[in-house]
Design a protein around this motif. Sequence first.
Motif, PDB file in Angstrom:
ATOM      1  N   ARG A 165       0.832  -1.201   0.000  1.00  0.00           N
ATOM      2  CA  ARG A 165       0.000   0.000   0.000  1.00  0.00           C
ATOM      3  C   ARG A 165       0.865   1.249   0.000  1.00  0.00           C
ATOM      4  NH1 ARG A 165      -0.558   4.024   3.114  1.00  0.00           N
ATOM      5  NH2 ARG A 165      -2.480   5.110   3.433  1.00  0.00           N
ATOM      6  N   ASP A 166       1.843   1.302   0.904  1.00  0.00           N
ATOM      7  CA  ASP A 166       2.711   2.477   1.019  1.00  0.00           C
ATOM      8  C   ASP A 166       3.512   2.717  -0.263  1.00  0.00           C
ATOM      9  OD1 ASP A 166       1.778   2.756   3.598  1.00  0.00           O
ATOM     10  OD2 ASP A 166       3.603   1.989   4.542  1.00  0.00           O
ATOM     11  N   ALA A 167       4.058   1.649  -0.836  1.00  0.00           N
ATOM     12  CA  ALA A 167       4.862   1.780  -2.054  1.00  0.00           C
ATOM     13  C   ALA A 167       4.011   2.277  -3.220  1.00  0.00           C
ATOM     14  CB  ALA A 167       5.516   0.449  -2.396  1.00  0.00           C
ATOM     15  N   LEU A 168       2.837   1.691  -3.415  1.00  0.00           N
ATOM     16  CA  LEU A 168       1.970   2.109  -4.518  1.00  0.00           C
ATOM     17  C   LEU A 168       1.459   3.532  -4.338  1.00  0.00           C
ATOM     18  CD1 LEU A 168      -0.044  -1.119  -5.267  1.00  0.00           C
ATOM     19  CD2 LEU A 168       1.574   0.041  -6.767  1.00  0.00           C
ATOM     20  N   LEU A 169       1.085   3.888  -3.126  1.00  0.00           N
ATOM     21  CA  LEU A 169       0.620   5.250  -2.883  1.00  0.00           C
ATOM     22  C   LEU A 169       1.735   6.244  -3.165  1.00  0.00           C
ATOM     23  CD1 LEU A 169      -1.495   7.280  -2.018  1.00  0.00           C
ATOM     24  CD2 LEU A 169      -0.836   6.842   0.360  1.00  0.00           C
ATOM     25  N   ASN A 170       2.949   5.944  -2.706  1.00  0.00           N
ATOM     26  CA  ASN A 170       4.083   6.829  -2.941  1.00  0.00           C
ATOM     27  C   ASN A 170       4.345   6.998  -4.441  1.00  0.00           C
ATOM     28  OD1 ASN A 170       6.418   8.397  -2.106  1.00  0.00           O
ATOM     29  ND2 ASN A 170       7.607   6.678  -2.885  1.00  0.00           N
ATOM     30  N   LEU A 171       4.371   5.891  -5.179  1.00  0.00           N
ATOM     31  CA  LEU A 171       4.600   5.964  -6.623  1.00  0.00           C
ATOM     32  C   LEU A 171       3.495   6.753  -7.326  1.00  0.00           C
ATOM     33  CD1 LEU A 171       5.810   2.338  -7.375  1.00  0.00           C
ATOM     34  CD2 LEU A 171       7.181   4.427  -7.421  1.00  0.00           C
ATOM     35  N   ALA A 172       2.265   6.493  -6.947  1.00  0.00           N
ATOM     36  CA  ALA A 172       1.142   7.170  -7.585  1.00  0.00           C
ATOM     37  C   ALA A 172       1.144   8.672  -7.279  1.00  0.00           C
ATOM     38  CB  ALA A 172      -0.175   6.533  -7.143  1.00  0.00           C
ATOM     39  N   LEU A 173       1.423   9.055  -6.032  1.00  0.00           N
ATOM     40  CA  LEU A 173       1.479  10.476  -5.679  1.00  0.00           C
ATOM     41  C   LEU A 173       2.637  11.174  -6.392  1.00  0.00           C
ATOM     42  CD1 LEU A 173       0.595  10.392  -1.876  1.00  0.00           C
ATOM     43  CD2 LEU A 173      -0.852  11.168  -3.777  1.00  0.00           C
ATOM     44  N   ASN A 174       3.775  10.478  -6.529  1.00  0.00           N
ATOM     45  CA  ASN A 174       4.894  11.046  -7.285  1.00  0.00           C
ATOM     46  C   ASN A 174       4.503  11.256  -8.743  1.00  0.00           C
ATOM     47  OD1 ASN A 174       6.553  11.109  -5.060  1.00  0.00           O
ATOM     48  ND2 ASN A 174       7.628   9.221  -5.571  1.00  0.00           N
ATOM     49  N   ALA A 175       3.780  10.311  -9.310  1.00  0.00           N
ATOM     50  CA  ALA A 175       3.337  10.435 -10.697  1.00  0.00           C
ATOM     51  C   ALA A 175       2.385  11.621 -10.857  1.00  0.00           C
ATOM     52  CB  ALA A 175       2.666   9.147 -11.162  1.00  0.00           C
ATOM     53  N   VAL A 176       1.483  11.806  -9.914  1.00  0.00           N
ATOM     54  CA  VAL A 176       0.563  12.947  -9.965  1.00  0.00           C
ATOM     55  C   VAL A 176       1.356  14.249  -9.883  1.00  0.00           C
ATOM     56  CG1 VAL A 176      -1.242  14.190  -8.688  1.00  0.00           C
ATOM     57  CG2 VAL A 176      -1.463  11.737  -9.096  1.00  0.00           C
ATOM     58  N   SER A 177       2.316  14.312  -8.982  1.00  0.00           N
ATOM     59  CA  SER A 177       3.134  15.521  -8.832  1.00  0.00           C
ATOM     60  C   SER A 177       3.893  15.853 -10.108  1.00  0.00           C
ATOM     61  CB  SER A 177       4.128  15.361  -7.676  1.00  0.00           C
ATOM     62  OG  SER A 177       3.441  15.272  -6.459  1.00  0.00           O
ATOM     63  N   ALA A 178       4.362  14.827 -10.812  1.00  0.00           N
ATOM     64  CA  ALA A 178       5.160  15.025 -12.025  1.00  0.00           C
ATOM     65  C   ALA A 178       4.313  15.230 -13.271  1.00  0.00           C
ATOM     66  CB  ALA A 178       6.081  13.827 -12.228  1.00  0.00           C
ATOM     67  N   SER A 179       3.018  14.985 -13.177  1.00  0.00           N
ATOM     68  CA  SER A 179       2.137  15.065 -14.347  1.00  0.00           C
ATOM     69  C   SER A 179       1.606  16.477 -14.560  1.00  0.00           C
ATOM     70  CB  SER A 179       0.941  14.118 -14.187  1.00  0.00           C
ATOM     71  OG  SER A 179       1.372  12.794 -14.186  1.00  0.00           O
ATOM     72  N   ALA A 180       1.338  16.780 -15.803  1.00  0.00           N
ATOM     73  CA  ALA A 180       0.716  18.057 -16.147  1.00  0.00           C
ATOM     74  C   ALA A 180      -0.777  17.996 -15.827  1.00  0.00           C
ATOM     75  CB  ALA A 180       0.922  18.339 -17.633  1.00  0.00           C
ATOM     76  N   SER A 181      -1.371  19.142 -15.628  1.00  0.00           N
ATOM     77  CA  SER A 181      -2.813  19.204 -15.383  1.00  0.00           C
ATOM     78  C   SER A 181      -3.567  18.614 -16.566  1.00  0.00           C
ATOM     79  CB  SER A 181      -3.249  20.652 -15.168  1.00  0.00           C
ATOM     80  OG  SER A 181      -2.720  21.147 -13.972  1.00  0.00           O
ATOM     81  N   GLY A 182      -4.667  17.936 -16.258  1.00  0.00           N
ATOM     82  CA  GLY A 182      -5.510  17.360 -17.292  1.00  0.00           C
ATOM     83  C   GLY A 182      -5.019  16.034 -17.836  1.00  0.00           C
ATOM     84  N   GLY A 183      -4.037  15.441 -17.187  1.00  0.00           N
ATOM     85  CA  GLY A 183      -3.470  14.187 -17.674  1.00  0.00           C
ATOM     86  C   GLY A 183      -4.253  12.956 -17.248  1.00  0.00           C
ATOM     87  N   GLN A 184      -3.648  11.813 -17.483  1.00  0.00           N
ATOM     88  CA  GLN A 184      -4.234  10.507 -17.160  1.00  0.00           C
ATOM     89  C   GLN A 184      -3.202   9.699 -16.391  1.00  0.00           C
ATOM     90  OE1 GLN A 184      -7.266   8.919 -18.188  1.00  0.00           O
ATOM     91  NE2 GLN A 184      -6.705   6.975 -17.265  1.00  0.00           N
ATOM     92  N   LEU A 185      -3.611   9.043 -15.320  1.00  0.00           N
ATOM     93  CA  LEU A 185      -2.761   8.158 -14.534  1.00  0.00           C
ATOM     94  C   LEU A 185      -3.402   6.781 -14.541  1.00  0.00           C
ATOM     95  CD1 LEU A 185      -0.301   8.000 -12.570  1.00  0.00           C
ATOM     96  CD2 LEU A 185      -1.931   8.425 -10.734  1.00  0.00           C
ATOM     97  N   THR A 186      -2.626   5.757 -14.887  1.00  0.00           N
ATOM     98  CA  THR A 186      -3.146   4.395 -14.930  1.00  0.00           C
ATOM     99  C   THR A 186      -2.373   3.526 -13.949  1.00  0.00           C
ATOM    100  OG1 THR A 186      -3.707   4.657 -17.259  1.00  0.00           O
ATOM    101  CG2 THR A 186      -3.633   2.412 -16.408  1.00  0.00           C
ATOM    102  N   LEU A 187      -3.096   2.819 -13.095  1.00  0.00           N
ATOM    103  CA  LEU A 187      -2.509   1.856 -12.166  1.00  0.00           C
ATOM    104  C   LEU A 187      -2.893   0.476 -12.682  1.00  0.00           C
ATOM    105  CD1 LEU A 187      -3.735   3.504  -8.857  1.00  0.00           C
ATOM    106  CD2 LEU A 187      -1.599   3.928 -10.053  1.00  0.00           C
ATOM    107  N   SER A 188      -1.899  -0.404 -12.828  1.00  0.00           N
ATOM    108  CA  SER A 188      -2.219  -1.738 -13.330  1.00  0.00           C
ATOM    109  C   SER A 188      -1.343  -2.789 -12.657  1.00  0.00           C
ATOM    110  CB  SER A 188      -2.074  -1.803 -14.853  1.00  0.00           C
ATOM    111  OG  SER A 188      -0.790  -1.402 -15.255  1.00  0.00           O
ATOM    112  N   ALA A 189      -1.818  -4.021 -12.715  1.00  0.00           N
ATOM    113  CA  ALA A 189      -1.084  -5.164 -12.169  1.00  0.00           C
ATOM    114  C   ALA A 189      -1.224  -6.313 -13.153  1.00  0.00           C
ATOM    115  CB  ALA A 189      -1.640  -5.569 -10.807  1.00  0.00           C
TER     116      ALA A 189
END
Length: 92
Positions: A45-69
Amino acid sequence: MRLSLAGQVAKSWFGVLEARAGEKSIAIAVRSAQLTAWADRQRLRDALLNLALNAVSASASGGQLTLSAVQDDARLLLIVDDDVRNIFALTS
């Protein structure tokens, strides 16, 4: 443990991610089948949340974030991807 990003793993932190992504109008997609992995639920949980929040921080407004396994033989690949570039892939 049985793993579903859309299920028990995401439920514990998805609200935090959704709120942060909403500030930048970033859409979130979750793609995951029911998979099996030997993993510490809290660390995962902690690792995925950290990665996802980092991706949001690095993304431009209006983008798309995909989480997959995906299952690859004996490995489980957990992927956090934005619509610009691949951020990280966490292998367990």
